[in-house]
Structure formats: C-alpha cells, structure tokens
Design an enzyme around this catalytic site. Structure first.
Site, PDB file in Angstrom:
ATOM      1  N   GLY A 136       0.715  -1.136   0.017  1.00  0.00           N
ATOM      2  CA  GLY A 136       0.057   0.298  -0.058  1.00  0.00           C
ATOM      3  C   GLY A 136       0.572   1.074   0.064  1.00  0.00           C
ATOM      4  O   GLY A 136       1.626   1.460  -0.841  1.00  0.00           O
ATOM      5  N   GLU A 192     -11.280  -9.765   0.972  1.00  0.00           N
ATOM      6  CA  GLU A 192     -11.383  -9.810  -0.661  1.00  0.00           C
ATOM      7  C   GLU A 192     -12.727 -10.751  -0.886  1.00  0.00           C
ATOM      8  O   GLU A 192     -13.226 -11.693   0.030  1.00  0.00           O
ATOM      9  CB  GLU A 192     -10.275 -10.577  -1.478  1.00  0.00           C
ATOM     10  CG  GLU A 192      -8.687  -9.942  -1.081  1.00  0.00           C
ATOM     11  CD  GLU A 192      -8.613  -8.787  -2.158  1.00  0.00           C
ATOM     12  OE1 GLU A 192      -9.313  -8.586  -3.071  1.00  0.00           O
ATOM     13  OE2 GLU A 192      -7.460  -8.252  -2.174  1.00  0.00           O
ATOM     14  N   LYS A 207       2.739 -10.351  -3.773  1.00  0.00           N
ATOM     15  CA  LYS A 207       3.762  -9.239  -3.512  1.00  0.00           C
ATOM     16  C   LYS A 207       5.158  -9.544  -3.060  1.00  0.00           C
ATOM     17  O   LYS A 207       5.980  -8.967  -3.499  1.00  0.00           O
ATOM     18  CB  LYS A 207       3.049  -8.417  -2.091  1.00  0.00           C
ATOM     19  CG  LYS A 207       1.843  -7.540  -2.212  1.00  0.00           C
ATOM     20  CD  LYS A 207       1.044  -7.367  -0.850  1.00  0.00           C
ATOM     21  CE  LYS A 207      -0.307  -6.885  -1.246  1.00  0.00           C
ATOM     22  NZ  LYS A 207      -1.123  -6.660   0.153  1.00  0.00           N
ATOM     23  N   GLY A 304      -6.206   0.544   1.800  1.00  0.00           N
ATOM     24  CA  GLY A 304      -7.188   1.794   1.818  1.00  0.00           C
ATOM     25  C   GLY A 304      -6.932   2.918   0.825  1.00  0.00           C
ATOM     26  O   GLY A 304      -5.954   2.995   0.062  1.00  0.00           O
TER      27      GLY A 304
END
Lengths: 428, 428
Positions: A136, A192, A207, A304
């Site tokens: 993020g 999710e 990731k 977010g």
C-alpha cells in the site's frame, strides 16, 4: 514549464477515486513538485452512472479500457482494475504498444505476467511503475530498487496482508478461534470477495514475488513460492507461541541461497519483541536487508483509499519528473531464471504435539529428534488434558529436511496423540 | 550502454572508504542496475599516505578538493569531508560552477547553507543529492520527496542521533546517570570530536531542518528550530517516565501550524508501546505523516560505514540513471520563507516536581495549574524523600504558553522544593 502530463485512469473503485481526489485537491502542490500540471484526460469503469462522491464531469469517459489506454490525449495509463489477466492485462499491453507509460496497483498481474509485460514495456521504451502493488502506502519498491541500489540484498521479509494480520492479532487478543474471527472479519468487509486471496496467502505471495524479482535480479516467480495460508493456525498455537515469547505472523521471506532462490509465504513465529512481533492489526511491515545497509524496516498502512492512492501518485509524479528505468530495476531480458529452492537454510522450529500419557513417551520423541539431528533448545510439558500431554518444543537451528525426517519418524513411535504442528521461527 | 559515470571522491574517512569499497566490490551489480559503469577518477583526502584498508592506486589523487571537484574527468563530485562551510562548501560550489553534479553526506552544510547551494545548483542546471545526510542508511529523503510526493505532509518526527538514543537507552537499562553514561559513550568512541554536536542535539537538528524544508516546501531554517539537548535529562526522569508508561527520546518534530513552521528538537516523552518508544540503542527512526498515506515509519542504522555508504550509493545510482530534480523537491527560488512558530500546538506534558512536606502543598500546585488552564490527566505522589515529596503529573493537552504561565506562578506558592521539570509528551 513542460507540457501537462495527461492521465487515463481505468478503474474507479476505492483507489481510483482516491487518485482522482488527490489530483483535484493537490493540483498546485503536484505542479510545484513535478514542474508540470498533472491532468486527467479520461476515465473508464464498469458503471458510468454510479455516484462515486467525486465529480468526473471534467473528464472524458470510455466504456472500454483499451480505448482509454490508446487515446491520443493520454500519456500515462493508470490501471486500477485488478485481475491477473483479462481487461487489465489487455489494456496494459495496448497502452504500452501505443507508446504510453503505465502505472498500476495490480500485484496479481505483475506476479503472474510481470516478466512478459516488462519485456514488452522495455521493447517499446516505456515504463511500468507499481509502487501501490506492494504494501500500500509504504514506498517499498522505491526503497528497495532505488534506495538500496548499492546493496547486494540478502533477505526480504514482510507482513504484507493486513487482513491476515488483523485476524491473527484478533485471535490473540480475544482468545477466539480462527473460524470465529474469520467470520467477524468477513462481516466487517475486511476480506477480498474471494477470501482465499487473503487467508490463503495468495495476495501476500504476489507481493513477495514482486519484491524478490527486484531484490535478486531474477524473473518474477510466483509459482516458486512455498505457500501456506493462515487457515490452519489454531488458537492453541497462538497461545503456546505467546507463552514461549513469540507471535505468529503470516510472513513472507525471500533469500538467495547456494541452491537457488528461496521464497516462502507461511505462518511463522517471530520474537514478540522484534519489530515484526510488535506489528498488530492491519498494518504492513517490510524488512529489507542488504550487505551494506544492514536492516531497514518500513511500516505503514498496506491498503485503503489514501495510502494506496498515495503510492499511485508517487509513480505518476516520478513519470512527470522524467524518471525512467527498467520495470524490475534491471533490463527484463537480463533477469535470471532462479531455481526455486525449498528451505535449505537452517532455522529454529516450534513444535507442538500431544503425547499419550505413558511413561517414556517424551523420551521417545526426544530420541527421534536426536536421531534426525534435530536438537532441542527449549521444551515445556503442560498439565495433562484428558489422556494426552501437550508438549512444546523450540529446536535449535535445523534444516527443513531433518525436521521432516524427525516428524515422519514420530508416527511410528506410537506415543503421539494426533499429528504434531511444526512452524518455522524466523529470527529478527 | 551509456558512458561511464566518473566520480571524484573528497574525504576518505569511514564513509568515503565504504563508498570506494562498494564501487570496487559491486561493479557488476551497479552496472546492471544503472546501465552504466560507475568509476572513480580521482580522490582527495587530508593524508595521502595513510593506509585505509582499500587500494587507491587505480585513482588519481588531489591534495586540494577544489582541484578534484573541477577535474575534467569527474562528472559527480562526492563530498564526504563534512563541515558546514570551509573546504566542503568551497569545493561543492566549485563543482557546481564547473558543471558537476554533487552527492554529499554533509548535513551541517545543507542545514546552514542549503538554500544558497540549491539556488546555485539549479541556476547551473546541476543536482545536489544527500540521502546520506539524514538518518544514515534509511532512504528517508527518497521516501519523503518522491515516495510521498502526492501528500500534503502533516508532520515529520524522528530519532535521528544514534549516540543520544544510545545514551538514553543505557541510562534506562543501567540506572546510571547521564554523566556516567556520557563518559562511557565517549570512551567507546561513540561521540563526535565535539560531543556537543551529538548531545546538544545540533546534529539531529541539522537533519530535521533538511527534512522540514522538503516536507513543507520551505527554505531550510536551522535557526528556527527550538533546540534542547539531552544533557539535562536525569535518571530520575527516565525512571519516573517509565513508571508512567513512557520513554524519553531526543525527538525532532516539524509541523506546519496556522502561525508558521514549528520545528523542535528536544527530549520528549513517547508512549513506551509506540514504535518510537520501542527504539532502543543506536538505531534511527523517522516517522512521516501525510494527508493521504497516514503514518509511515522507517527504521534502520543511522550511522556507520556500510549504512552511510549505502545511502551515498543510492544517490550516485540515481544520477547514473538520469534522475534529476530540484535539491529540496521544489525549485529553490520557489521555497517559502516560513515564520518560525514556537510550539503553538497543544500537547500533554509531563511534570516532575518536589514539594515541601507541608499540608496543602499539592492543593496549591493543583490550583496554580487550574488557574493557568492546565488540567491534570494523571498524578502520582511518591514516598517522601528527606523533607520533600516527589510528585509526577501528566497533563491533558495544553499549550506551551499556558504551561509556562503555570510554571512561573508555581514559584510564588512557596511549596516547591527546587525547580520543576517539564517535558513535552509526543503522541504516536
């Protein structure tokens, strides 16, 4: 003053709306920092009419993301649709072929199709940037690829799925089971649409695959990751680990070994006093280790609207300032094909087992461990439950192979009341 | 393949030697990552003959750093001599005027002369990069200037002097006084030749001044920092703070307020469970807060050969890749002159005082606080020592002005046995 940088934004979910909002609200700041106006030429999403709380009337609209990606008035295609292939990949390819740079938050697409896309981008002389794809708002791609460019990277670790860390933290704080907290998190909308992406460790593994390609100059290799989610983490293990001074985290680890590239995403124990051990709730943490710099720890919101949009904007600003470079830090055609290695590096392990309540049971287990070359660092036997005795063992460093030997020999001792649990301990 | 990037390195202390070592040992990796060979044309230092443990025979030698900075075979002048002006500044100016880019680790030079140097560099079309000047190996300049480019920065905080944090941590762990641990640290070679740079907070304040210029788009303003070192931190305060759940850190904080730019470098209390509170020993930590990203925490080694050389190499690699841009993130001529503001933002405070052992003493203090508008959040009175009673107070948020009012009125109550200690509490 240079020409404005013109964006086409595909995908107007949380992140897309966040990006639109920053571009509208911080126009002057962005221009001061990049020397150019950053403007949105057009956008694309599934539903045109939906109220997203931000005005889109100044921008063109395309139903088809490929049409958006190839518009003449778009310099940078901002892909925020998601999905490892489908429209996201098709539109990304179309954009590159049409001479556009690409900014994306799409970890799945890069983890699965990153090599092909990087080769395409570099053949076309375009860049793909993806700070938002990993952890993020934490600028970890930049820290690793640029900030530690003078280092041989020795290890990359991280807690990179906030939902899993939330679940594990809540289990510990509430004493509730995985199933109870999973249901709670799902009800709160923290997971999710396909929760397996979170709790199965897939999202975090995407990731990790991206970070290890950059760190070790190798082709992104999602399939080479030893992957285990958090579904089998029991409240008993969380309690027992805490009792021994550890926390259980869904931890990604990538490191180069003599036999190849080791990439693991699995529940691990970490010391409760380490930065990773102190990471509670939905926050992300990435640990980067290099031969010169030692250990760098980065912590921040992993998801977010604001944090993810912040990372997308960093990429857009870099492109506006003329920063260019290979997608994974080295030319894609020069990236090595690393052999996936299965945990060759010795580590301490945590073992939890229930022994039948018979004299000599513990001695038999100790013998089996010893014969496999696994030595015991700490051991605790708890009060008997029913007819079995819970036993916790922390081993000295041992190889995965030796441990597997020991575990498979335990079966034949006839003193095990149920299958043992074995979890790796990753030291700070 | 582009031409090699040719360096002239001035200063061969720990960091300079570290940079030479990386360039020699990681030549292939650096070339893969930047697309260019990075070579050293010549070096300069005070003593040519000294054995530095690394071979310099391949490189030219200049006794005069200005001669080095202006050599035809130098593209980038790497300034590692230190000092806010003198040879470092003269050679930097000469390099810029001769069309060279500059990489420096010199926080003092940038904190004091950064504005003039930035204006010169930008007028000459050159870059000055200084990742190593702040928080050693942590890529914080890059994170702030580039990684958070889409954010309005709301606050920057950090523990940026490892020696001070070492002293405070050792005081806490050993129970020894500041004077004892200072002598120990000095004996171990942990302090600068002029220890006041460390314990007086000057070194850390240089770093804060640089970060705040970038964060808030303002001219670097070292003189605007409210500066207080750690010399007056007593073991009694460390113990009392711990008892209330806090640690004492030499903390730099910069934030924009309605009245100007507030920059403070002073001993503060932080919650012992916060990332800053958990930072023990010589490690550095920087906390960046932006309107979109929320809070990002970066942690790593703030000094030493490897970490600092790692940061210098990041800058060299960026220049090799063609990354350019204004010195402080916006054109130097556009940076604002911020009014230095004196702690306008309310904060909780820690107060420690000794009251004379008379009935009503505590009531008088409480009254003085109340009359100044300072309300008490927590209070502890300890067993009497001699004829005075130690009292600890944690206030609710209050302004610095109100607190000063209260403190000056306490004197006239005639119940104080000695001057009170007041320390700001900075919340996570």
């Amino acid at each position: 003053m240079s020409d404005p940088l013109r964006l086409g934004i595909a995908g107007l979910g949380t992140v897309g709306v966040g990006v639109v909002r920053i571009i509208r609200q911080q126009a002057a700041l962005l221009e001061a920092r990049t020397g150019r106006k950053i403007i949105i030429s057009a956008v694309s999403a599934r539903s045109k009419g939906r109220d997203r709380g931000v005005s889109l009337s100044d921008y063109g609209w395309e139903d088809d993301p490929i049409a958006l990606a190839t518009r003449d008035d778009v310099d940078v295609f901002v892909e925020l649709m998601g999905g490892e292939d489908g429209p996201a990949k098709a539109a990304t390819e179309a954009a590159l072929k049409a001479g556009k740079d690409v900014v994306t938050a799409n970890k799945a697409m890069l983890a699965i199709n990153g090599q092909a896309l990087a080769e395409l981008a570099e053949a076309e002389g375009r860049v793909i940037r993806y700070e938002a794809a990993v952890a993020g708002g934490i600028p970890v791609i930049k820290a690793l690829m640029e900030g530690l460019a003078g280092n041989e990277i020795t290890r990359v670790m991280g807690v990179m799925n906030g939902s899993c860390n939330y679940i594990l933290t809540r289990m510990e704080n509430s004493g509730k089971t995985y199933q109870e907290i999973f249901a709670e998190a799902d009800g709160l909308g923290y997971l999710e649409a396909d929760p397996q992406l979170d709790v199965g460790g897939i999202d975090a593994a995407h990731k990790l695959a991206i970070l290890s390609a950059i760190a070790f100059g190798s082709k992104v290799d999602f399939d080479g990751i030893q992957l285990e989610g958090i579904e089998r983490v029991s409240i008993e293990d969380i309690r027992a680990a805490a009792d021994m001074g550890y926390k259980i985290k869904l931890l990604g680890v990538a490191q180069k070994t003599g036999r190849g590239l080791e990439q693991r995403m699995q529940p691990c124990l970490v010391p409760d006093t380490s930065p990773l051990g102190q990471l509670d709730g939905g926050t992300n943490m990435v640990v980067l280790e290099g031969d010169a710099v030692g250990q760098i720890v980065l912590r921040g919101a992993g998801a977010g609207e604001g944090p993810t949009a912040s990372a997308v904007m960093a990429d857009i600003c870099d492109i506006a300032r003329g920063v260019r470079g290979p997608v994974f830090g080295q030319p894609a055609t020069s990236l090595a094909t690393s052999k996936a290695a299965q945990s060759q590096l010795p580590a301490p392990y945590y073992l939890r087992m229930a022994l039948v309540d018979k004299p000599g049971a513990l001695a038999k287990i100790a013998t089996v461990l010893g014969e496999a070359g696994v030595s015991i660092y700490r051991m605790r036997q708890y009060e008997h439950e029913d007819s079995s005795a819970p036993v916790l063992i922390v081993t000295h460093k041992t190889t995965h192979a030796a441990l597997q030997d020991a575990l498979s020999n335990m079966d034949s001792t006839c003193v095990m009341a149920g299958a043992p649990v074995a979890l790796r301990i990753e030291e700070g």
